[in-house]
Design a protein around this motif. Sequence first.
Motif, mmCIF file in Angstrom:
data_model
loop_
_atom_site.group_PDB
_atom_site.id
_atom_site.type_symbol
_atom_site.label_atom_id
_atom_site.label_comp_id
_atom_site.label_asym_id
_atom_site.label_seq_id
_atom_site.Cartn_x
_atom_site.Cartn_y
_atom_site.Cartn_z
ATOM 1 N N SER A 254 3.435 -10.362 -3.220
ATOM 2 C CA SER A 254 3.569 -9.262 -4.184
ATOM 3 C C SER A 254 2.245 -8.533 -4.387
ATOM 4 O O SER A 254 2.198 -7.299 -4.422
ATOM 5 C CB SER A 254 4.094 -9.795 -5.524
ATOM 6 O OG SER A 254 3.154 -10.665 -6.138
ATOM 7 N N GLY A 255 1.149 -9.283 -4.526
ATOM 8 C CA GLY A 255 -0.163 -8.648 -4.677
ATOM 9 C C GLY A 255 -0.594 -7.923 -3.421
ATOM 10 O O GLY A 255 -1.216 -6.851 -3.479
ATOM 11 N N THR A 256 -0.262 -8.493 -2.262
ATOM 12 C CA THR A 256 -0.574 -7.841 -0.986
ATOM 13 C C THR A 256 0.164 -6.515 -0.869
ATOM 14 O O THR A 256 -0.407 -5.499 -0.456
ATOM 15 C CB THR A 256 -0.199 -8.772 0.181
ATOM 16 O OG1 THR A 256 -0.915 -10.008 0.050
ATOM 17 C CG2 THR A 256 -0.532 -8.135 1.517
ATOM 18 N N ALA A 257 1.447 -6.514 -1.243
ATOM 19 C CA ALA A 257 2.232 -5.279 -1.210
ATOM 20 C C ALA A 257 1.653 -4.233 -2.153
ATOM 21 O O ALA A 257 1.637 -3.035 -1.837
ATOM 22 C CB ALA A 257 3.685 -5.577 -1.578
ATOM 23 N N MET A 258 1.163 -4.656 -3.306
ATOM 24 C CA MET A 258 0.554 -3.726 -4.247
ATOM 25 C C MET A 258 -0.706 -3.099 -3.662
ATOM 26 O O MET A 258 -0.917 -1.886 -3.780
ATOM 27 C CB MET A 258 0.220 -4.447 -5.557
ATOM 28 C CG MET A 258 -0.384 -3.557 -6.626
ATOM 29 S SD MET A 258 0.823 -2.453 -7.372
ATOM 30 C CE MET A 258 1.480 -3.502 -8.669
ATOM 31 N N VAL A 259 -1.552 -3.917 -3.029
ATOM 32 C CA VAL A 259 -2.769 -3.380 -2.407
ATOM 33 C C VAL A 259 -2.420 -2.360 -1.327
ATOM 34 O O VAL A 259 -3.027 -1.286 -1.234
ATOM 35 C CB VAL A 259 -3.633 -4.517 -1.830
ATOM 36 C CG1 VAL A 259 -4.756 -3.958 -0.953
ATOM 37 C CG2 VAL A 259 -4.231 -5.364 -2.949
#
Length: 321
Positions: A254-259
């Motif tokens: 999820s954090g990777t997708a946000m970045v």
Amino acid sequence: MKNNVVLIAALLLLSVSAFAQDKDYAKRIIKDLCSENMAGRGYVNDGVNKAADYIGTEFRKIGLKKFGSSYFQPFTFPINTFPNAIKCTLDHKELVPGRDFLLAPNSGDCSGVYKLSHYDIGDSLEEALFDKKRAFGMNTNEAIVLHNAPRDFERIPTDIEIISYDKKMIHSLAQEADEGCKIIFPDSVISNADTLLIDAHNKEINAFTSRNVIAYIPAKKKKNRDKYIVFTAHYDHLGKMGSAIFPGASDNASGTAMVLNLAKHYAKNQADYSMVFILFAAEEVGLLGSEFFTDHPTFDIKNIKTLVNLDIMGVPKMALW
């Protein structure tokens, strides 16, 4: 200081907005990173490096620039893994790894059939009986199951250690293996069992190579191109333990997708400062990727104006499995 706080708040609001505007992209990134091919983005089947290649490809598609000749910053470290099938039965009932039991991350090989002796350390009589067992020693092919034992409770040194938990089991990683092995069960699974069969084998990798993935968008204003706003997240997860896969959708696909969503936004909306995007490896092993980057930065980290780390952002409603 006040200006920095205002800037952080503004950037966080913008990041949420950007994510909401491209939810389909976020879903696709999370689903791909959690696919069986990525093997939990860990150290079995090279899952973590497949994920790094995937992120590098996304950086290229978005049009991000490299510091130097590559998006990748490699580094090495030891890791203990469980790449092969694990057989575990209680009273001849086959158990499912990751659901019915876990191997402790620092476990070595264990193989054999064991008669189980149960002691409830929360009961004073059973604790006294366990003290006698500790004094007289173990029988051949006997394994002790301790219930309600505090973490610092003195156990009997054995080749196989069994831990019973009444709470949710959580897998983790270790860089080295100890002698023997430790098996973790939910209390409801092992509470009435008499016989354990276990066949599990670890593989220590002395120098596994993983990679941080780093890219940037130069500032719109030339005078600010050596001043940086940085978005970071870790992309690795817990990988595999035998046949069990830990996909890590929330932590931290999820954090990777946000970045990546933010990278897409700033690629189309060039900012006054240079925007840097770093996806760290080996966070689950002990923040090794971020530590390596700070020791070997690819740009002048003294010129970072603000850094926002994105971890466990939640997952859009979707079917991952």
